[in-house]
Enzyme design. Structure first.
Site, PDB file in Angstrom:
ATOM      1  N   THR A  14      -3.179   5.596  -4.212  1.00 50.34           N
ATOM      2  CA  THR A  14      -1.904   6.427  -3.596  1.00 50.34           C
ATOM      3  C   THR A  14      -0.774   5.956  -4.583  1.00 50.34           C
ATOM      4  O   THR A  14      -0.298   7.154  -4.736  1.00 50.34           O
ATOM      5  CB  THR A  14      -1.852   5.703  -2.189  1.00 50.34           C
ATOM      6  N   THR A  15      -0.544   5.074  -4.759  1.00 47.41           N
ATOM      7  CA  THR A  15       0.712   4.841  -5.440  1.00 47.41           C
ATOM      8  C   THR A  15       0.833   5.437  -6.905  1.00 47.41           C
ATOM      9  O   THR A  15       1.519   6.046  -6.998  1.00 47.41           O
ATOM     10  CB  THR A  15       0.984   3.271  -5.916  1.00 47.41           C
TER      11      THR A  15
ATOM     12  N   ASP B  98      -9.074   0.462   1.642  1.00 46.15           N
ATOM     13  CA  ASP B  98      -9.272   0.599   0.143  1.00 46.15           C
ATOM     14  C   ASP B  98     -10.592   0.547  -0.493  1.00 46.15           C
ATOM     15  O   ASP B  98     -11.502   1.097  -1.007  1.00 46.15           O
ATOM     16  CB  ASP B  98      -8.274   0.041  -0.485  1.00 46.15           C
TER      17      ASP B  98
ATOM     18  N   ASP C 176       0.878  -1.378   0.090  1.00 50.17           N
ATOM     19  CA  ASP C 176       0.246  -0.022  -0.013  1.00 50.17           C
ATOM     20  C   ASP C 176       0.767   1.285  -0.012  1.00 50.17           C
ATOM     21  O   ASP C 176       1.579   1.627   1.108  1.00 50.17           O
ATOM     22  CB  ASP C 176      -0.958   0.064   1.149  1.00 50.17           C
TER      23      ASP C 176
HETATM   24  N1  LIG Z   1      -6.148  -7.478 -12.687  1.00 47.22           N
HETATM   25  C1  LIG Z   1      -5.859  -6.013 -13.011  1.00 47.22           C
HETATM   26  N2  LIG Z   1      -5.364  -6.065 -14.174  1.00 47.22           N
HETATM   27  C2  LIG Z   1      -4.626  -4.908 -14.566  1.00 47.22           C
HETATM   28  N3  LIG Z   1      -4.711  -3.938 -13.754  1.00 47.22           N
HETATM   29  C3  LIG Z   1      -5.034  -3.864 -12.415  1.00 47.22           C
HETATM   30  C4  LIG Z   1      -5.856  -5.259 -11.934  1.00 47.22           C
HETATM   31  N4  LIG Z   1      -6.055  -4.760 -10.752  1.00 47.22           N
HETATM   32  C5  LIG Z   1      -5.693  -3.478 -10.463  1.00 47.22           C
HETATM   33  N5  LIG Z   1      -5.321  -3.051 -11.674  1.00 47.22           N
HETATM   34  C6  LIG Z   1      -4.515  -1.742 -11.697  1.00 47.22           C
HETATM   35  O1  LIG Z   1      -3.495  -1.608 -10.768  1.00 47.22           O
HETATM   36  C7  LIG Z   1      -3.213  -0.091 -10.542  1.00 47.22           C
HETATM   37  C8  LIG Z   1      -3.496   0.087  -8.902  1.00 47.22           C
HETATM   38  O2  LIG Z   1      -2.469  -0.541  -8.370  1.00 47.22           O
HETATM   39  P1  LIG Z   1      -2.276  -0.543  -6.695  1.00 47.22           P
HETATM   40  O3  LIG Z   1      -0.933  -1.294  -6.558  1.00 47.22           O
HETATM   41  O4  LIG Z   1      -3.316  -0.805  -6.075  1.00 47.22           O
HETATM   42  O5  LIG Z   1      -1.904   1.207  -6.447  1.00 47.22           O
HETATM   43  P2  LIG Z   1      -2.672   2.469  -5.873  1.00 47.22           P
HETATM   44  O6  LIG Z   1      -2.143   2.521  -4.531  1.00 47.22           O
HETATM   45  O7  LIG Z   1      -2.446   3.535  -6.706  1.00 47.22           O
HETATM   46  O8  LIG Z   1      -4.191   1.896  -5.918  1.00 47.22           O
HETATM   47  C9  LIG Z   1      -4.628   0.496 -11.174  1.00 47.22           C
HETATM   48  O9  LIG Z   1      -4.164   1.293 -12.011  1.00 47.22           O
HETATM   49  C10 LIG Z   1      -5.374  -0.546 -11.385  1.00 47.22           C
HETATM   50  O10 LIG Z   1      -6.137  -0.391 -12.589  1.00 47.22           O
HETATM   51 MG   LIG Z   2      -4.964   0.291  -5.286  1.00 43.23          MG
END
Ligand SMILES: Nc1ncnc2c1ncn2[C@@H]1O[C@H](COP(=O)(O)OP(=O)(O)O)[C@@H](O)[C@H]1O
Ligand SMILES: [Mg+2]
Length: 540
Positions: free
Chosen positions: A95-96, A392, A62
């Protein structure tokens, strides 16, 4: 006479860094932060293990948790950490993404600065770009959904949890999140409001993640205060107290001066009488449950047990507030002020063993909107990561219920924006156009990182994606299928995210990048060093 004498405006020891040096120093620091979290982006992103100064370990993916834990020194880096926090407060997710975007905007700005584009031109261009991007997300890329559509909500929750270490139980957790948010959302005027702070989340390690359950009521992480108290109370009338049911030690010390054994007895009798009065007052208003934020004397617990009153002590203030809302009771400070009108009500209050500990359940509350989630998982680290993932998911579901618009995930929204913004840049003209193009380019950092973290070739995937978003057969929902590294329709793969996560990430990333770019002078006062510990110091 004055000529040649330097005028000292700043205190001695103040450090100053001006012009381009200041800017590139700030950019480097901010980019270092972005690079730190980039590898965690997306479902295939890696986790970080953080060890704090006490040796406690956190394992997480996270963004905001990582940045909160690391001790950042540089002011520009701190600003980036703030972006993650804002994103977390507003949306719970993304957040990332926000931090990676900010880092990328700054990286692209460096190229422009090298070409002598002035920082104010860049920030103006970024502002135009972010406004257009939001407009495109709202009107073209986002899709309106019905807030009562459970499948969409579950998909959003599931996508939000996709990158966390809860993979196997994602669907069950997503369902729990949706049910919980539904329970607390209410219509106010023409708006639906879902305040997820009303959902009580408790965690207890032991069992497995799939034992995580939704409870219609409030769960308190405390057992009853005395084994002879009833284990269950039906038709509970609950007194909520935020002061102790004890006699303050200082009160006693100040007053007594004991000379004979009789006086001791008299004093003890007096104390006993006070305790009795407390219990009588509780009994008199008709309470059969006492929830106290502070301590309860053992003697009082004993008397309460005799009266078949269920009592818990040392309850968290936030729990007491949640209970007040759930049971319709009022938090009372002094036992003397307690009246029957202050009591909350619930169908049942009981103690239940969860893992090795016992917890108090308050179910069938007066307010039907009260709900808790009890997280289970093999170890403490697992329950903690489940808690972060659920946080989240809850926020994401709430924002879809409130806003009713979702966007495709998997980099689809970012690529589509990049393609559209590049075309639009021509209409901006001037040097700002360069900044708009740089903005569009920066957005591609999201799909790039998603692919890279999954071990695919980012260049090929990006080319694939760009062509999927262009031309007569363009599909705005084309994103990365992480199963094969090729482009696929994200709606069909159920990878969707709330509009709010996207717009907020863009706004805060742009804001912080612009703020850092506008700084051309860093004036840092000398750090005050802590005084050395003398011989009588507190060092051990
Ligand atoms: N199954 C999936 N396939 C492709 N992209 C995904 C999938 N699940 C989540 N994402 C993408 O991963 C990103 C979010 O990653 P995450 O590590 O949760 O970071 P954040 O902290 O920004 O939410 C988003 O761009 C989301 O669309
Ligand atoms: Mg996320």
């Amino acid at each position: 006479m004055l000529q040649g004498t330097p005028i000292l405006v700043l205190k001695e020891g103040t450090e100053r860094d001006r012009g381009k040096g200041a800017t590139s120093n700030n950019i480097a620091a901010a980019r270092a932060i972005a690079d730190t979290v980039r590898t965690t982006l997306g479902p295939r992103g890696m986790d970080k293990m953080l060890v704090d100064s006490m040796g406690d370990i956190t394992i997480t993916n996270d963004g905001v948790t990582i940045l909160k834990e690391v001790d950042v020194e540089h002011p520009a880096a701190k600003m980036l950490v703030e972006v993650a926090k804002t994103q977390d407060q507003q949306c719970g997710d993304g957040t990332t993404t926000a931090v990676v975007l900010a880092g990328e905007l700054l990286k692209r700005s460096e190229y422009l600065l090298e070409q002598n584009v002035h920082p104010t031109v860049i920030t103006r261009g970024f502002l135009l770009a972010v406004q257009q991007a939001k407009h495109l997300l709202e009107t073209e890329i986002g899709t309106s959904v019905k807030p009562e559509d459970d499948t969409v909500l579950i998909d959003c929750a599931s996508t939000a949890m996709g990158s966390k270490g809860v993979f196997g139980s994602r669907d069950e957790l997503a369902k729990i999140a949706v049910q919980a948010v539904r329970k607390i959302s209410e219509v106010r005027g023409d708006k639906t409001v879902a305040d997820v702070d009303q959902i009580k989340v408790e965690k207890r390690h032991g069992g497995t993640i799939s034992d995580t359950a939704l409870i219609q009521g409030i769960v308190i992480d405390k057992e009853r205060g005395h084994p002879r108290m009833p284990g269950e109370v039906a038709n509970a009338k609950i007194a909520l107290l935020n002061s102790a049911l004890e006699i303050k030690k200082t009160e006693i010390e100040g007053k007594i001066n004991i000379k004979t054994p009789n006086q001791i007895q008299g004093f003890l009798d007096e104390e006993d009488k006070t305790f009795h009065k407390m219990v009588d007052a509780i009994k008199a208003v008709g309470a059969n449950v006492v929830v106290c934020q502070k301590g309860i004397d053992d003697v009082v617990l004993h008397y309460l047990a005799k009266q078949s009153i269920y009592a818990v002590k040392q309850v968290k203030e936030s729990d007491l507030q949640k209970l007040a809302r759930a049971t319709g009771g009022k938090i009372v400070t002094g036992i003397k002020e307690l009246t029957s009108a202050d009591l909350g009500s619930a169908e049942k209050v009981y103690e239940q063993k969860v893992g090795d500990d016992k917890m108090t359940y308050v179910t069938g509350c007066a307010n039907p909107r009260s709900v808790s989630i009890l997280i289970r998982g093999g170890t403490e680290h697992v329950t903690q990561e489940v808690e972060r993932s659920l946080h989240d998911a809850l926020k994401v579901v709430a924002s879809v219920i409130e806003d009713g618009v979702v966007c495709p995930g998997g980099g689809a929204s970012e690529i589509d924006l990049a393609v559209k913004l590049r075309k639009w840049a021509g209409t901006v003209g001037g040097r700002e156009q360069l900044a708009v193009e740089a903005f569009a380019q920066s957005l591609e950092a999201v799909p790039w990182a998603l692919t890279e973290n999954a071990g695919y070739d980012s260049i090929n995937t990006l080319i694939d994606l760009r062509s999927a978003h262009d031309g007569p057969n363009a599909n705005k929902n084309a994103g990365i299928n992480l199963a094969d590294g090729k482009s696929a329709d994200m709606w069909k793969l159920h990878i969707i995210e709330p509009l709010r996560v996207k717009t907020q990430a863009l706004s805060s990333a742009t804001e912080v990048a612009s703020m850092i770019l506008r700084i051309d002078d860093i004036i840092a006062s000398k750090k005050s060093t802590p005084p050395p510990a003398g011989p009588g110091g507190h060092e051990h």
